[in-house]
Write an enzyme that holds these catalytic residues in place. Structure first.
Site, PDB file in Angstrom:
ATOM      1  N   LEU A 117      36.104  39.729  39.564  1.00  0.00           N
ATOM      2  CA  LEU A 117      36.533  41.081  39.205  1.00  0.00           C
ATOM      3  C   LEU A 117      37.977  41.258  39.646  1.00  0.00           C
ATOM      4  O   LEU A 117      38.327  40.915  40.781  1.00  0.00           O
ATOM      5  CB  LEU A 117      35.665  42.134  39.885  1.00  0.00           C
ATOM      6  CG  LEU A 117      34.288  42.436  39.282  1.00  0.00           C
ATOM      7  CD1 LEU A 117      33.457  43.234  40.279  1.00  0.00           C
ATOM      8  CD2 LEU A 117      34.428  43.204  37.989  1.00  0.00           C
ATOM      9  N   SER A 118      38.812  41.804  38.772  1.00  0.00           N
ATOM     10  CA  SER A 118      40.191  42.110  39.155  1.00  0.00           C
ATOM     11  C   SER A 118      40.213  43.349  40.041  1.00  0.00           C
ATOM     12  O   SER A 118      39.224  44.083  40.153  1.00  0.00           O
ATOM     13  CB  SER A 118      41.047  42.350  37.914  1.00  0.00           C
ATOM     14  OG  SER A 118      41.186  41.167  37.150  1.00  0.00           O
ATOM     15  N   ALA A 119      41.345  43.589  40.675  1.00  0.00           N
ATOM     16  CA  ALA A 119      41.495  44.763  41.542  1.00  0.00           C
ATOM     17  C   ALA A 119      41.435  46.041  40.705  1.00  0.00           C
ATOM     18  O   ALA A 119      41.856  46.063  39.548  1.00  0.00           O
ATOM     19  CB  ALA A 119      42.828  44.690  42.284  1.00  0.00           C
TER      20      ALA A 119
END
Length: 377
Positions: free
Chosen positions: A63-65
């Site tokens: 998951l990206s930030a």
């Protein structure tokens, strides 16, 4: 990548922080973020890290930030009925948020390199449909995911209104990505360490804007096959003819939402857990606002600093004491109410009125399940 905003105690507080830092700027994007709890896309043992503004990876799951997803969602300029392609769709978190905006007549496709991640994404999608009240507050465009390398799509056979790539793209693949886009479409991708927005203004004309500096893992290059031919990725059908049964389901759900007390409200801020004020940084002052028996905290811009440091320190101590006293009074009031109701504390489960309305209809059970989008495995 991440760390641009403070961590939240829950999904709502994380979004509050993203709004305050101007990463989330539109109501449409805010509603989508509030509708889906980021922690639901984490493995159970890592949920405590879900509300930090940091990327997360476990094996192939990534998951990206939150600040990156916020910028991506804003840059895509999403509207109902558009077609969307997510290159490196991962857990499906972003595709699900996009689906809430596209509505039932949009197109929502994802390409993911790892088969185990696609299985994980479908598990999370099924959990969202069956358990999340937000599913019934939106007209949803359910995403479809396929396994493959996004560099093995035949661009001339399929084009989309909106495209996002979740892996670092080098200049040699920029033209390939552009060909996936319709005229008037928007492409968002990390291009040479910059999150970049590209608008296709004509058949051979483009507008490019750099958004923020980012750090993404690079695209995985396709493996060469023995016969030298590329392995074409088979995307789902772009425009499926909706069955009469499916159109009837959309129409019935729409009518049920309107009936009674009108449309179901879109997700709003549901309230915060009580903060430990003494542990909060003094960068912002919190003002309590009581609304519908929930305690909301609105962050205000700090006032000018007092020239008298001792006086300012005393004021802060007084403010902390006032906050502590208010919280203690609220807790005492809640405890007294619980005692009046009985010695056993029962936590009431929120009721989804829309689903209860469907379950109460004089219809066969299979039809009720169909209206609720429940599926037999």
């Amino acid at each position: 990548m991440g760390g641009a905003v403070s961590a939240g105690e829950d999904n709502d507080e994380l979004i509050d922080n993203l709004k305050e830092a101007q990463y989330i700027r539109s109501d449409l994007v805010e509603h989508a973020f509030r509708a889906i709890d980021r922690a639901d896309y984490y493995l159970e043992e890592f949920r405590d890290s879900a509300y930090k503004d940091l990327a997360w990876r476990h094996g192939n799951i990534h998951l990206s930030a939150p600040c990156i997803y916020s910028e991506v969602m804003e840059a895509l300029d999403l509207q109902p009925g558009l077609s969307f392609l997510n290159l490196g769709s991962g857990t499906g978190y972003l595709s699900t948020m996009v689906g809430l905006i596209l509505g039932p007549f949009g197109v929502n496709h994802g390409v993911e390199l790892h088969e185990d991640v696609i299985e994980y994404a479908y598990q999370k999608l099924d959990f969202f449909i069956k358990t999340n009240d937000s599913f019934d507050r939106f007209e949803f465009c359910e995403p479809s995911f396929v396994v493959g390398n996004c560099l093995e799509i035949a661009p001339e056979t399929r084009q989309y209104d909106r495209v996002y790539c979740g892996a670092g793209v080098q200049r040699e693949h920029e033209e390939y990505m552009k060909k996936l886009l319709k005229v008037g479409g928007v492409l968002v991708l990390p291009l040479e360490e910059k999150l970049t927005k590209i608008i296709r203004t004509g058949y051979n004309t483009w507008e490019t804007r750099k958004i923020i500096a980012v750090s993404f893992a690079p695209l995985v290059l396709p493996k060469h096959r023995e016969n030298g031919k590329p392995r074409a990725v088979s995307l789902p059908a772009m425009f499926e003819v909706r069955s009469l049964q499916d159109l009837a389901r959309i129409s019935i759900r729409h009518i049920l939402k309107k009936s009674g007390s009108g449309f179901l409200p879109l997700p709003q801020r549901t309230g915060l857990k009580r903060r430990n004020y003494l542990k909060q940084k003094r960068e912002h002052r919190d003002t309590p606002l009581l609304t519908n028996s929930y305690l909301f905290m609105s962050r205000l811009i700090p006032g000018p600093m007092d020239n008298n440091n001792n006086q300012s320190s005393t004021d802060n101590e007084d403010e902390d004491e006032d906050c502590r006293r208010v919280c203690e009074q609220l807790e005492e009031k809640e405890e007294n109410e619980r005692r009046n109701e009985g010695s056993v504390l029962v936590i009431e489960t929120p009721v989804n009125l829309f689903r209860e309305r469907i379950l109460g209809l004089p219809l066969p059970e299979p039809l009720k399940m169909y209206l609720l989008y429940y599926r037999e495995k």
